[in-house]
Design a protein around this motif. Sequence first.
Motif, PDB file in Angstrom:
ATOM      1  N   GLN A  37      10.059 -58.286 -47.562  1.00 27.58           N
ATOM      2  CA  GLN A  37       8.663 -58.747 -47.702  1.00 27.58           C
ATOM      3  C   GLN A  37       8.016 -58.910 -46.332  1.00 27.58           C
ATOM      4  OE1 GLN A  37       9.490 -62.323 -49.834  1.00 27.58           O
ATOM      5  NE2 GLN A  37       9.978 -61.238 -51.726  1.00 27.58           N
ATOM      6  N   GLU A  38       8.551 -58.159 -45.354  1.00 25.55           N
ATOM      7  CA  GLU A  38       7.999 -58.134 -43.995  1.00 25.55           C
ATOM      8  C   GLU A  38       8.110 -59.465 -43.268  1.00 25.55           C
ATOM      9  OE1 GLU A  38       4.115 -56.421 -43.668  1.00 25.55           O
ATOM     10  OE2 GLU A  38       4.554 -55.057 -45.313  1.00 25.55           O
ATOM     11  N   ASN A  39       9.203 -60.140 -43.490  1.00 28.27           N
ATOM     12  CA  ASN A  39       9.425 -61.384 -42.759  1.00 28.27           C
ATOM     13  C   ASN A  39      10.397 -61.152 -41.606  1.00 28.27           C
ATOM     14  OD1 ASN A  39       7.962 -63.301 -44.435  1.00 28.27           O
ATOM     15  ND2 ASN A  39       9.417 -62.686 -45.999  1.00 28.27           N
ATOM     16  N   GLU A  40      10.315 -62.023 -40.601  1.00 27.22           N
ATOM     17  CA  GLU A  40      11.311 -62.033 -39.531  1.00 27.22           C
ATOM     18  C   GLU A  40      12.331 -63.104 -39.884  1.00 27.22           C
ATOM     19  OE1 GLU A  40       9.245 -60.845 -35.402  1.00 27.22           O
ATOM     20  OE2 GLU A  40       8.675 -62.816 -36.151  1.00 27.22           O
ATOM     21  N   LEU A  41      13.595 -62.768 -39.750  1.00 28.59           N
ATOM     22  CA  LEU A  41      14.622 -63.703 -40.212  1.00 28.59           C
ATOM     23  C   LEU A  41      15.706 -63.975 -39.179  1.00 28.59           C
ATOM     24  CD1 LEU A  41      15.051 -62.595 -43.821  1.00 28.59           C
ATOM     25  CD2 LEU A  41      15.748 -64.837 -43.082  1.00 28.59           C
ATOM     26  N   VAL A  42      15.972 -65.257 -38.955  1.00 27.61           N
ATOM     27  CA  VAL A  42      17.127 -65.656 -38.144  1.00 27.61           C
ATOM     28  C   VAL A  42      18.034 -66.447 -39.070  1.00 27.61           C
ATOM     29  CG1 VAL A  42      17.916 -66.980 -36.147  1.00 27.61           C
ATOM     30  CG2 VAL A  42      15.739 -65.753 -36.044  1.00 27.61           C
ATOM     31  N   VAL A  43      19.306 -66.073 -39.123  1.00 28.72           N
ATOM     32  CA  VAL A  43      20.230 -66.690 -40.079  1.00 28.72           C
ATOM     33  C   VAL A  43      21.395 -67.319 -39.333  1.00 28.72           C
ATOM     34  CG1 VAL A  43      21.711 -66.249 -42.073  1.00 28.72           C
ATOM     35  CG2 VAL A  43      19.618 -64.923 -41.772  1.00 28.72           C
ATOM     36  N   ILE A  44      21.632 -68.584 -39.595  1.00 27.21           N
ATOM     37  CA  ILE A  44      22.746 -69.281 -38.937  1.00 27.21           C
ATOM     38  C   ILE A  44      23.855 -69.437 -39.976  1.00 27.21           C
ATOM     39  CG2 ILE A  44      23.469 -71.524 -37.966  1.00 27.21           C
ATOM     40  CD1 ILE A  44      20.003 -70.164 -37.379  1.00 27.21           C
ATOM     41  N   VAL A  45      25.078 -69.126 -39.588  1.00 27.32           N
ATOM     42  CA  VAL A  45      26.178 -69.234 -40.557  1.00 27.32           C
ATOM     43  C   VAL A  45      27.281 -70.164 -40.067  1.00 27.32           C
ATOM     44  CG1 VAL A  45      25.954 -67.037 -41.794  1.00 27.32           C
ATOM     45  CG2 VAL A  45      27.203 -67.105 -39.626  1.00 27.32           C
ATOM     46  N   SER A  46      27.942 -70.786 -41.063  1.00 26.81           N
ATOM     47  CA  SER A  46      29.171 -71.557 -40.819  1.00 26.81           C
ATOM     48  C   SER A  46      30.362 -70.624 -41.004  1.00 26.81           C
ATOM     49  CB  SER A  46      29.319 -72.671 -41.853  1.00 26.81           C
ATOM     50  OG  SER A  46      28.387 -73.670 -41.645  1.00 26.81           O
ATOM     51  N   ALA A  47      31.544 -71.141 -40.706  1.00 31.68           N
ATOM     52  CA  ALA A  47      32.781 -70.381 -40.950  1.00 31.68           C
ATOM     53  C   ALA A  47      33.020 -70.285 -42.461  1.00 31.68           C
ATOM     54  CB  ALA A  47      33.935 -71.097 -40.275  1.00 31.68           C
ATOM     55  N   MET A  48      33.735 -69.240 -42.878  1.00 25.92           N
ATOM     56  CA  MET A  48      33.993 -69.032 -44.309  1.00 25.92           C
ATOM     57  C   MET A  48      34.844 -70.165 -44.878  1.00 25.92           C
ATOM     58  SD  MET A  48      34.947 -64.977 -44.187  1.00 25.92           S
ATOM     59  CE  MET A  48      35.263 -64.743 -45.946  1.00 25.92           C
ATOM     60  N   GLY A  49      34.423 -70.724 -46.011  1.00 23.15           N
ATOM     61  CA  GLY A  49      35.233 -71.715 -46.742  1.00 23.15           C
ATOM     62  C   GLY A  49      35.815 -72.783 -45.839  1.00 23.15           C
ATOM     63  N   HIS A  50      37.142 -72.936 -45.914  1.00 24.21           N
ATOM     64  CA  HIS A  50      37.807 -73.997 -45.132  1.00 24.21           C
ATOM     65  C   HIS A  50      38.418 -73.474 -43.827  1.00 24.21           C
ATOM     66  CE1 HIS A  50      37.185 -76.854 -48.310  1.00 24.21           C
ATOM     67  NE2 HIS A  50      37.603 -75.940 -49.185  1.00 24.21           N
ATOM     68  N   THR A  51      37.869 -72.365 -43.320  1.00 25.59           N
ATOM     69  CA  THR A  51      38.449 -71.742 -42.124  1.00 25.59           C
ATOM     70  C   THR A  51      38.644 -72.725 -40.964  1.00 25.59           C
ATOM     71  OG1 THR A  51      37.400 -69.670 -42.720  1.00 25.59           O
ATOM     72  CG2 THR A  51      38.134 -69.863 -40.448  1.00 25.59           C
ATOM     73  N   THR A  52      37.639 -73.574 -40.723  1.00 26.83           N
ATOM     74  CA  THR A  52      37.751 -74.474 -39.549  1.00 26.83           C
ATOM     75  C   THR A  52      38.941 -75.426 -39.718  1.00 26.83           C
ATOM     76  OG1 THR A  52      35.351 -74.321 -39.399  1.00 26.83           O
ATOM     77  CG2 THR A  52      36.407 -75.963 -37.998  1.00 26.83           C
ATOM     78  N   ASP A  53      39.107 -75.967 -40.944  1.00 28.68           N
ATOM     79  CA  ASP A  53      40.264 -76.847 -41.204  1.00 28.68           C
ATOM     80  C   ASP A  53      41.565 -76.078 -40.998  1.00 28.68           C
ATOM     81  OD1 ASP A  53      38.706 -79.026 -41.912  1.00 28.68           O
ATOM     82  OD2 ASP A  53      38.565 -78.373 -44.005  1.00 28.68           O
ATOM     83  N   GLU A  54      41.591 -74.827 -41.463  1.00 25.85           N
ATOM     84  CA  GLU A  54      42.818 -74.032 -41.332  1.00 25.85           C
ATOM     85  C   GLU A  54      43.142 -73.765 -39.859  1.00 25.85           C
ATOM     86  OE1 GLU A  54      41.807 -72.040 -45.621  1.00 25.85           O
ATOM     87  OE2 GLU A  54      41.793 -70.727 -43.845  1.00 25.85           O
ATOM     88  N   LEU A  55      42.097 -73.525 -39.068  1.00 26.72           N
ATOM     89  CA  LEU A  55      42.334 -73.290 -37.630  1.00 26.72           C
ATOM     90  C   LEU A  55      42.890 -74.564 -36.985  1.00 26.72           C
ATOM     91  CD1 LEU A  55      39.072 -71.281 -36.816  1.00 26.72           C
ATOM     92  CD2 LEU A  55      41.417 -70.389 -36.699  1.00 26.72           C
ATOM     93  N   ILE A  56      42.384 -75.716 -37.421  1.00 26.04           N
ATOM     94  CA  ILE A  56      42.869 -76.979 -36.848  1.00 26.04           C
ATOM     95  C   ILE A  56      44.323 -77.223 -37.284  1.00 26.04           C
ATOM     96  CG2 ILE A  56      42.529 -79.507 -36.908  1.00 26.04           C
ATOM     97  CD1 ILE A  56      39.481 -78.902 -36.917  1.00 26.04           C
ATOM     98  N   ASP A  57      44.658 -76.873 -38.531  1.00 26.75           N
ATOM     99  CA  ASP A  57      46.064 -76.992 -38.981  1.00 26.75           C
ATOM    100  C   ASP A  57      46.969 -76.117 -38.126  1.00 26.75           C
ATOM    101  OD1 ASP A  57      45.374 -78.734 -40.926  1.00 26.75           O
ATOM    102  OD2 ASP A  57      45.430 -77.280 -42.586  1.00 26.75           O
ATOM    103  N   LEU A  58      46.485 -74.888 -37.871  1.00 28.79           N
ATOM    104  CA  LEU A  58      47.270 -73.961 -37.033  1.00 28.79           C
ATOM    105  C   LEU A  58      47.532 -74.577 -35.656  1.00 28.79           C
ATOM    106  CD1 LEU A  58      45.785 -70.346 -37.208  1.00 28.79           C
ATOM    107  CD2 LEU A  58      48.181 -71.007 -37.446  1.00 28.79           C
ATOM    108  N   MET A  59      46.482 -75.158 -35.113  1.00 28.88           N
ATOM    109  CA  MET A  59      46.576 -75.780 -33.790  1.00 28.88           C
ATOM    110  C   MET A  59      47.669 -76.852 -33.785  1.00 28.88           C
ATOM    111  SD  MET A  59      43.513 -77.928 -32.031  1.00 28.88           S
ATOM    112  CE  MET A  59      43.660 -79.367 -33.073  1.00 28.88           C
ATOM    113  N   HIS A  60      47.684 -77.682 -34.860  1.00 35.22           N
ATOM    114  CA  HIS A  60      48.674 -78.765 -34.900  1.00 35.22           C
ATOM    115  C   HIS A  60      50.096 -78.231 -35.017  1.00 35.22           C
ATOM    116  CE1 HIS A  60      45.829 -81.933 -34.617  1.00 35.22           C
ATOM    117  NE2 HIS A  60      45.213 -81.633 -35.748  1.00 35.22           N
ATOM    118  N   LYS A  61      50.224 -76.957 -35.430  1.00 36.54           N
ATOM    119  CA  LYS A  61      51.573 -76.370 -35.513  1.00 36.54           C
ATOM    120  C   LYS A  61      52.096 -75.989 -34.136  1.00 36.54           C
ATOM    121  CE  LYS A  61      51.738 -75.118 -40.269  1.00 36.54           C
ATOM    122  NZ  LYS A  61      50.700 -74.608 -41.129  1.00 36.54           N
TER     123      LYS A  61
END
Length: 444
Positions: free
Chosen positions: A61-85
């Motif tokens: 519809q002729e708009n300009e769009l900027v889209v901000i995204v988070s990590a997929m699902g629980h990815t951030t928690d999983e990365l932190i679990d990995l770190m604790h390993k």
Amino acid sequence: MSQFVVKDSGLVTKILVSKHINPCYNFKVMSLIVHKYGGTSVGTPEKIKNVAQRIKKIKDQENELVVIVSAMGHTTDELIDLMHKVTKNPDSREYDMLVSTGEQVSAALLAMALQEMGCPAISLTGGQAGVETEDIYRKARIKNVRLDRIKKELKDNKVVVVTGFQGIDSKGDIITIGRGGSDTSAVAIAAALKADVCDIYTDVDGVYTTDPRIVPEARKLKYISYEEMLELASLGAQVLHPRSVECASIYNMVIHLRSSLKEDEGTYIMSASQIIKEVGKMEKQEAVRGIALDENIAKIGILKVPDKPGTAAKLFGALASEKINVDMIVQSIHSGGTQADMAFTVEKPDIKRAVEVTQRVADMLGAEKVISDGDVSKVSLVGIGMVSQPGTASKMFKTLSEEKINIQMITTSEIKISCVIKANEGKKAVQILHKAFGLDKIAQ
Ligand code: ADP
Ligand code: ASP
Ligand code: MG
């Protein structure tokens, strides 16, 4: 809404808000639109493709769009679990290097999904998008958004997908801005771009009187003021990152919080005066607008500490220099008046460090002992109307006592009352208070 319409006319602002509220609004102006999609909304490849469809439709519809995204699902928690390993004492710089990767995956995948649909798109990291932060790992504040790159890509007719939750510091290091921080990335970028509204898409269709997962009868609010939303978010309602609301109120940025699965309107978060213009009935405001539950707190007590000037300054100064956030503080005097007990709350992940610091100060001051309790939660009532309607606190205490829920700590301000109670009574407390204050019946 359009950023090409003069913004400083009250009338025009009113029309713009109404346009956003009424999808049938029937004249078209090219708009600069900022969207943010949370983890659940981009949790699977299918969901990413759905988000891409939605974006493409708006872009077409002729708009300009900027889209901000988070990590997929629980990815951030999983990365932190990995770190604790691999380590018990993660280095903060490497923590940021690690956890910021989640957002890069979703941003790149969304850009690819858009390209696949024939919609030109590019993904940018926080640094590439010009998000400059303080030089503090893990929870930096955004200092500035340099817009040259985003503007260049928009001019080239691309949808610009930016990783939330991260920026770049003065050394060029990747910095994260605190858990849940993608909301703040979105509002900061929207404010820098002078967009009129920031659409935050999530897994609920608006801000409710309380977490609908705890109280299914919770009611969706059509509007909520920055002040009330900031209190609710700071007091544990995870639906928005508190700093995103703070940033929105500074720049008077309207946040439209809505569902990524439906087209329906959600909740508009805006200034109380804008809300009065929309609904014209501020005086009728209920005393309590919402209830928040914070299960991420712990209580620490320091007993029989000598009651003399400087004691609190030493304790809380030491905690502050370790970057430990202290929330509620209660002090009581022993008979005789020479000793006091102090209790305060901290965020649960900080409890070990907070006890160590408190013990150190207790030894120095000659206090009797330090105790801690991670088995607590905090339930809070929030509402601007509380100021003018006495009796809210007593009704809260009576409602809790009727269910034999013991209150361990209390704090109040003009627009909130918080009680610390046992952790396993938190959800029950929210349910009975929601009913007692009639929040299941309020009109939207
Ligand atoms: P996202 O991943 O999109 O950032 P979050 O999980 O951070 O989403 O926030 C959305 C969740 O916030 C909802 O699923 C809901 O359970 C919770 N929530 C807590 N309090 C409220 C409230 N007052 N209104 C709506 N949602 C709430
Ligand atoms: N992915 C980050 C987190 O889980 C940031 C966000 O989702 O807002 O905390
Ligand atoms: Mg969130």
